[in-house]
Design a protein around this motif. Structure first.
Motif, PDB file in Angstrom:
ATOM      1  N   ASP A 193       0.848  -1.188   0.000  1.00  0.00           N
ATOM      2  CA  ASP A 193       0.000   0.000   0.000  1.00  0.00           C
ATOM      3  C   ASP A 193       0.893   1.251   0.000  1.00  0.00           C
ATOM      4  O   ASP A 193       1.455   1.621   1.042  1.00  0.00           O
ATOM      5  CB  ASP A 193      -0.890  -0.049   1.254  1.00  0.00           C
ATOM      6  CG  ASP A 193      -1.907   1.062   1.289  1.00  0.00           C
ATOM      7  OD1 ASP A 193      -1.630   2.144   0.728  1.00  0.00           O
ATOM      8  OD2 ASP A 193      -2.982   0.847   1.889  1.00  0.00           O
ATOM      9  N   GLN A 212      -4.105  -9.340  -1.700  1.00  0.00           N
ATOM     10  CA  GLN A 212      -4.264  -7.882  -1.556  1.00  0.00           C
ATOM     11  C   GLN A 212      -5.127  -7.312  -2.691  1.00  0.00           C
ATOM     12  O   GLN A 212      -4.871  -6.222  -3.198  1.00  0.00           O
ATOM     13  CB  GLN A 212      -2.898  -7.189  -1.539  1.00  0.00           C
ATOM     14  CG  GLN A 212      -2.012  -7.537  -0.366  1.00  0.00           C
ATOM     15  CD  GLN A 212      -0.902  -8.510  -0.740  1.00  0.00           C
ATOM     16  OE1 GLN A 212      -0.542  -8.667  -1.905  1.00  0.00           O
ATOM     17  NE2 GLN A 212      -0.344  -9.197   0.241  1.00  0.00           N
ATOM     18  N   MET A 214      -6.616  -3.811  -2.170  1.00  0.00           N
ATOM     19  CA  MET A 214      -5.531  -2.828  -2.210  1.00  0.00           C
ATOM     20  C   MET A 214      -5.125  -2.554  -3.660  1.00  0.00           C
ATOM     21  O   MET A 214      -4.924  -1.411  -4.072  1.00  0.00           O
ATOM     22  CB  MET A 214      -4.337  -3.401  -1.436  1.00  0.00           C
ATOM     23  CG  MET A 214      -3.351  -2.409  -0.903  1.00  0.00           C
ATOM     24  SD  MET A 214      -1.962  -3.293  -0.141  1.00  0.00           S
ATOM     25  CE  MET A 214      -2.626  -3.755   1.435  1.00  0.00           C
ATOM     26  N   GLN A 274      -5.375   0.994  -5.795  1.00  0.00           N
ATOM     27  CA  GLN A 274      -4.122   1.652  -6.129  1.00  0.00           C
ATOM     28  C   GLN A 274      -3.782   1.602  -7.617  1.00  0.00           C
ATOM     29  O   GLN A 274      -3.083   2.469  -8.118  1.00  0.00           O
ATOM     30  CB  GLN A 274      -3.038   0.948  -5.304  1.00  0.00           C
ATOM     31  CG  GLN A 274      -1.650   1.421  -5.406  1.00  0.00           C
ATOM     32  CD  GLN A 274      -0.817   0.826  -4.278  1.00  0.00           C
ATOM     33  OE1 GLN A 274      -0.962   1.165  -3.116  1.00  0.00           O
ATOM     34  NE2 GLN A 274       0.074  -0.083  -4.616  1.00  0.00           N
TER      35      GLN A 274
END
Ligand SMILES: *Cc1c(COP(=O)(O)O)cnc(C)c1O
Length: 393
Positions: free
Chosen positions: A164, A293, A296, A300
Motif C-alpha cells: 500500500d 491484496q 488494495m 491503487q
C-alpha cells in the motif's frame, strides 16, 4: 507542451526542440560533446551560470527528452536517466546515503537491489533491515534513529504481491524517511506513486518502457532537491543513458499507454484461464479476486499489469517440465516485452538467494513467472494448455 490535459497526449507529443530541418519524428543527438561560442561561453557554462549542454555524461537533448516525458507521466518535479534500472537504483542510493545510515527495505524487491544493499552497501557502513509484505501494516519495530530510506517495489517481482503506497508514504513522512518506490511492474500508466506521497520513483526502462526487448535504461524521478543531489553524483559516477537508447525509449513511450493496457487485458485473460485449470495449484494476479491484496490492488492500480505468477499442483510435475513443454513462450530473463516470456525464478533470477530468503520474498520453489505479451491471448492460452496436457501424458 505541458498544457495538454491528458498524459497519453504528453507521452506522444513531448519532444526536444526541433532542429532547422523541422524533423517530424524526434531527432537523435548522437554526440558526446557540444560546442561553445567562445571561451567566455565555455567558462560560464562550466560554472553553471547558465544552463547549457556541455558533455553527454551530464546532459544530452535526446536523453533530456526521455527524462522529461517520464517526469510528466509520473507527475514529478525533476528526473535523471541512467544506463540501466540498476544504475538508477545504485546512483540514487549512493548519492543519498552515508556511512552509519540505515535502510528499511521490503524482502520482495528485485534480486540485484537486495545484493546491492546486503553485499556492497554494508562495506561502506550502510546497514539494511528487511520486512515481509505481510508485515507492511506495522514497520515501527524496524526503525532506528539512523533510518533514512524506505525502499519498496509494488507489484513485487516475481511474487506479484502488493504494498500500500499511500500507507508507506504516511509512515515515511511520520518518521522523516525518504520513500523510494520501484515502479517497474506498474509503470505510470497503472499507478503514480508520487501522487500517493512517495518522494522518488525508480524505473528499469528496460522492461515495459522499452517494451520490445531492445535496449537497457533506467530513470529516477521525484522531488527536485533529491534529484539534484542524485544528478550531482551521477554526472561524476558516469552511469549516463546512451542518447541512442534514450531515442529508442522516447519513441517507446509514445505507445506505452496502449501497450500496458493491452498487456493487462491479456494477462487477466491468461490468469483466469490458469485459475480454472485443474493442474494449477496457485495463481497470483493483482486483479483476480483471489489475490491476498485484491482490494488494495483495485484501489491503487488502474489495471493489473502484465505479470502473472503461478505454480502447478505439488507432486505432479516440475515447473521446469512445463517450461520445456511450451512451444511459443520464450524462456528468457526479460519481462514486459511484446513477446510472452516464462521464467522459473527459484532456479534462475533468484537462485542466488537462500531458500529462506526466497520464502521471505514470497517465492515458492515451484513458482513460475509469466510475462504476458501482446500475442493474441488465445494463442498464449493454447500454448499453456497444450504444454500442461503434454506433461500429464
Ligand atoms: C529488471 C528490474 C530492475 C533492474 O533493471 P535493469 O534495467 O535490468 O538494470 C529493477 N527493478 C525491477 C523491478 C526489475 O524488474
Amino acid at each position: 507542451m505541458s498544457t495538454f490535459k491528458h498524459l497519453q497526449t504528453l507521452a506522444v507529443r513531448t519532444q526536444a526542440p526541433r532542429s532547422s530541418f523541422m524533423e517530424h519524428s524526434t531527432a537523435l543527438h548522437l554526440t558526446s560533446s557540444f560546442l561553445f561560442e567562445n571561451a567566455e561561453d565555455m567558462r560560464s557554462s562550466f560554472n553553471e551560470e547558465k544552463e547549457k549542454t556541455i558533455y553527454s555524461r551530464y546532459t544530452n537533448p535526446t536523453v533530456d527528452e526521455f527524462t522529461s516525458k517520464m517526469v510528466l507521466l509520473e507527475g514529478a518535479e525533476a528526473g535523471y536517466s541512467f544506463s540501466s534500472g540498476m544504475a538508477a537504483i545504485y546512483n540514487t542510493l549512493a548519492a543519498l546515503l552515508k556511512s552509519g545510515d540505515h535502510v528499511l527495505c521490503c524482502h520482495s524487491v528485485f534480486g540485484a537491489t537486495l545484493s546491492l544493499l546486503n553485499k556492497y552497501f554494508v562495506k561502506f557502513g550502510v546497514e539494511s533491515s528487511y520486512f515481509r509484505v505481510q508485515q507492511q501494516g506495522d514497520l515501527s519495530g524496524y526503525l532506528r534513529p539512523t533510518t533514512k530510506i524506505l525502499f519498496i517495489e509494488t507489484p513485487t517481482n516475481p511474487g506479484v504481491e502488493i504494498l500500500d503506497i499511500a500507507m508507506m508514504a504516511r509512515f515515511a513522512k511520520k518518521h522523516g524517511l525518504i520513500l523510494i518506490v520501484d515502479n517497474c511492474f506498474a509503470t505510470p500508466v497503472l499507478q503514480r506513486p508520487l501522487q500517493l506521497g512517495a518522494d522518488l520513483v525508480v524505473h528499469s526502462a528496460t522492461k515495459l518502457i522499452d517494451g520490445q526487448g531492445r535496449v537497457l535504461g533506467g530513470v529516477v524521478v521525484g522531488k527536485s532537491a533529491l534529484v539534484e543531489e542524485i544528478y550531482q553524483f551521477a554526472r561524476i559516477s558516469g552511469s549516463c543513458l546512451s542518447p541512442f537508447n534514450a531515442w529508442v525509449l522516447s519513441k517507446s513511450l509514445e505507445t506505452l499507454y496502449v501497450r500496458v493496457e493491452k498487456h493487462s487485458e491479456n494477462a487477466l485473460e491468461v490468469a483466469r484461464f490458469l485459475e480454472e485449470h485443474s493442474q494449477v495449484e496457485m495463481v497470483r494476479y493483482p486483479f483476480l479476486t483471489s489475490h491476498p491484496q485484491y482490494s488494495m490492488a483495485r484501489e491503487q492500480m488502474v489495471l493489473g499489469g502484465s505479470i502473472v505468477a503461478f505454480s502447478l499442483n505439488a507432486g505432479t510435475h516440475s515447473a521446469q517440465g512445463l517450461i520445456d513443454a511450451l512451444e511459443m513462450l520464450s524462456i528468457s530473463a526479460n519481462l514486459g516485452d511484446t513477446r510472452s516470456i516464462i521464467t522459473h525464478p527459484a532456479s534462475s533470477t533468484h537462485s542466488k538467494l537462500t531458500p529462506s530468503q526466497r520464502a521471505d520474498a514470497g517465492i515458492k520453489e515451484n513458482m513460475l513467472r509469466l510475462s504476458v505479451g501482446l500475442e493474441h491471448p488465445e494463442d498464449i492460452i493454447e500454448d499453456l494448455r497444450k504444454a500442461m496436457e503434454k506433461i500429464t501424458k
